[in-house]
Scaffold this active site. Structure first.
Site, PDB file in Angstrom:
ATOM      1  N   SER A  63       0.839  -1.207   0.000  1.00  0.00           N
ATOM      2  CA  SER A  63       0.000   0.000   0.000  1.00  0.00           C
ATOM      3  C   SER A  63       0.872   1.255   0.000  1.00  0.00           C
ATOM      4  CB  SER A  63      -0.923   0.005   1.216  1.00  0.00           C
ATOM      5  OG  SER A  63      -1.599   1.246   1.260  1.00  0.00           O
ATOM      6  N   HIS A 107      -0.522  -1.444  -4.259  1.00  0.00           N
ATOM      7  CA  HIS A 107      -1.909  -1.154  -3.850  1.00  0.00           C
ATOM      8  C   HIS A 107      -2.075   0.360  -3.743  1.00  0.00           C
ATOM      9  CE1 HIS A 107      -5.702  -2.302  -1.814  1.00  0.00           C
ATOM     10  NE2 HIS A 107      -5.471  -1.276  -0.998  1.00  0.00           N
ATOM     11  N   ASP A 159      -4.516   3.354  -2.862  1.00  0.00           N
ATOM     12  CA  ASP A 159      -5.739   3.683  -2.117  1.00  0.00           C
ATOM     13  C   ASP A 159      -6.277   5.052  -2.486  1.00  0.00           C
ATOM     14  OD1 ASP A 159      -6.190   1.460  -0.292  1.00  0.00           O
ATOM     15  OD2 ASP A 159      -4.297   2.023   0.651  1.00  0.00           O
ATOM     16  N   MET A 174      -9.114   7.795  -1.935  1.00  0.00           N
ATOM     17  CA  MET A 174     -10.177   8.183  -0.975  1.00  0.00           C
ATOM     18  C   MET A 174     -10.692   9.564  -1.321  1.00  0.00           C
ATOM     19  SD  MET A 174      -8.462   6.906   2.575  1.00  0.00           S
ATOM     20  CE  MET A 174      -7.413   5.431   2.634  1.00  0.00           C
ATOM     21  N   HIS A 197      -7.624   0.529  -5.212  1.00  0.00           N
ATOM     22  CA  HIS A 197      -8.707   0.353  -4.236  1.00  0.00           C
ATOM     23  C   HIS A 197      -9.467   1.673  -4.135  1.00  0.00           C
ATOM     24  CE1 HIS A 197      -9.756  -0.471   0.306  1.00  0.00           C
ATOM     25  NE2 HIS A 197     -10.824  -0.446  -0.466  1.00  0.00           N
ATOM     26  N   MET A 240     -12.040   3.954  -2.642  1.00  0.00           N
ATOM     27  CA  MET A 240     -12.918   4.230  -1.501  1.00  0.00           C
ATOM     28  C   MET A 240     -13.605   5.553  -1.811  1.00  0.00           C
ATOM     29  SD  MET A 240     -10.243   2.925   1.359  1.00  0.00           S
ATOM     30  CE  MET A 240      -8.919   2.976   0.162  1.00  0.00           C
ATOM     31  N   MET A 289     -12.079  -6.046   3.900  1.00  0.00           N
ATOM     32  CA  MET A 289     -11.388  -5.054   4.735  1.00  0.00           C
ATOM     33  C   MET A 289     -11.220  -5.613   6.143  1.00  0.00           C
ATOM     34  SD  MET A 289     -10.501  -2.490   2.916  1.00  0.00           S
ATOM     35  CE  MET A 289      -9.784  -1.588   4.296  1.00  0.00           C
ATOM     36  N   ASP A 320      -7.008  -6.444   3.648  1.00  0.00           N
ATOM     37  CA  ASP A 320      -6.408  -5.106   3.661  1.00  0.00           C
ATOM     38  C   ASP A 320      -6.628  -4.446   5.010  1.00  0.00           C
ATOM     39  OD1 ASP A 320      -5.477  -2.591   2.998  1.00  0.00           O
ATOM     40  OD2 ASP A 320      -7.104  -2.128   1.591  1.00  0.00           O
ATOM     41  N   GLY A 367      -3.913  -3.742   8.708  1.00  0.00           N
ATOM     42  CA  GLY A 367      -3.316  -4.382   9.882  1.00  0.00           C
ATOM     43  C   GLY A 367      -2.605  -5.694   9.589  1.00  0.00           C
TER      44      GLY A 367
HETATM   45  C1  DX5 Z   1      -7.015   1.557   4.554  1.00  0.00           C
HETATM   46  C2  DX5 Z   1      -6.345   1.215   3.250  1.00  0.00           C
HETATM   47  C3  DX5 Z   1      -5.232   0.241   3.393  1.00  0.00           C
HETATM   48  C4  DX5 Z   1      -4.083   0.721   4.249  1.00  0.00           C
HETATM   49  C5  DX5 Z   1      -3.356  -0.473   4.793  1.00  0.00           C
HETATM   50  O1  DX5 Z   1      -8.198   2.221   4.291  1.00  0.00           O
HETATM   51  O2  DX5 Z   1      -7.294   0.646   2.362  1.00  0.00           O
HETATM   52  O3  DX5 Z   1      -4.773  -0.199   2.137  1.00  0.00           O
HETATM   53  O4  DX5 Z   1      -3.192   1.531   3.538  1.00  0.00           O
HETATM   54  O5  DX5 Z   1      -2.374  -0.020   5.665  1.00  0.00           O
HETATM   55  P1  DX5 Z   1      -1.774  -0.912   6.844  1.00  0.00           P
HETATM   56  O6  DX5 Z   1      -1.134  -2.107   6.232  1.00  0.00           O
HETATM   57  O7  DX5 Z   1      -0.795   0.023   7.491  1.00  0.00           O
HETATM   58  O8  DX5 Z   1      -2.917  -1.278   7.761  1.00  0.00           O
HETATM   59 ZN    ZN Z   2      -6.626  -0.417   0.532  1.00  0.00          ZN
END
Ligand code: DX5
Ligand code: ZN
Length: 219
Positions: free
Chosen positions: A8, A33, A35, A37, A66, A68, A137, A175, A177
């Site tokens: 990510s 990846h 993200d 948003m 991804h 969002m 998620m 995705d 943690g």
């Molecule tokens: C959260 C994102 C993830 C995030 C994961 O909304 O979709 O992709 O970047 O980050 P880590 O691996 O630090 O939880």
């Molecule tokens: Zn993500």
């Protein structure tokens, strides 16, 4: 089933993005990846099309986007034009799910449905024959660096079981943690695409960290 690690870039140093991408390539990371948003679907705003275009010009890595965002259908062609290989969109978004899948597949890309932790996984079952991947998620979407929610493991198990039952070969991505401690549990539950941000980018040895996500550490 092959396991993949998708890094990510939310956790990357944005001023050093080109070097960060080179580091991912050298560390045998499978996918990047990305993200996106919009500040409405989730409480954060990240990056979008111009950044994706520059990332595309810098690497041949698989770009795992991804979304969002509230209305993904409106932007599928843009993300296809700007270099996405896989597009995940949320079933909780306002777009019609089947219409978004069709729009992604019409552009020859891999389609994936993402589900928030609180959304029942059964909501994606009717779409399984039409998608390449389901993104479960494992944290509330919006921010990197959060702790894995253990209750999401049941959803991974349930969707993998259903995919097998239907004789399909869809990937299951997780995705949020994901680190060397949580990776074994999600893989045992049936996930085979592991997104990782803070763990990978915070590791001294990124290649070893990526390997630890794919394989059980033998002791
Ligand atoms: C959260 C994102 C993830 C995030 C994961 O909304 O979709 O992709 O970047 O980050 P880590 O691996 O630090 O939880
Ligand atoms: Zn993500």
């Amino acid at each position: 089933m092959k396991n993949y690690v998708s890094a990510s870039v939310l956790s990357a140093d944005m001023l050093e993005l080109k070097n960060e991408i080179k580091k991912l390539e050298k560390s045998n990371i499978d996918m990047l990846h990305f993200d996106v948003m919009d500040g409405i679907f989730v409480d954060n705003i990240t990056f979008g099309l111009p950044v994706l275009q520059r990332v595309r010009s810098a690497t041949d890595m698989t770009l795992d986007v991804h979304l969002m965002i509230t209305d993904p259908l409106k932007y599928i062609d843009n993300f296809a034009d700007f270099g996405a290989d896989i597009i995940s969109f949320h079933i909780e978004s306002s777009s019609d799910t089947m219409a978004v899948i069709r729009a992604i597949k019409d552009r020859g890309l891999k389609a994936s449905i993402a589900v928030r932790p609180a959304t029942p996984i059964e909501s994606v079952f009717e779409f399984l024959p039409f998608v390449d991947m389901i993104l479960v998620m494992t944290v509330e979407p919006g921010f990197g660096g959060q702790s894995f929610i253990p209750e999401t493991l049941d959803k991974v198990r349930a969707v993998r079981a259903r995919i097998t039952e239907l004789g399909l070969e869809a990937d299951v991505e997780v995705d949020g943690g994901i680190n060397s401690d949580t990776a074994a549990a999600v893989r045992a539950a049936g996930a085979n695409v592991l997104v990782s941000g803070s763990y990978l980018f915070g590791a001294e040895d990124m290649a070893a960290a990526s390997e630890s996500l794919k394989e059980d550490k033998s002791c």
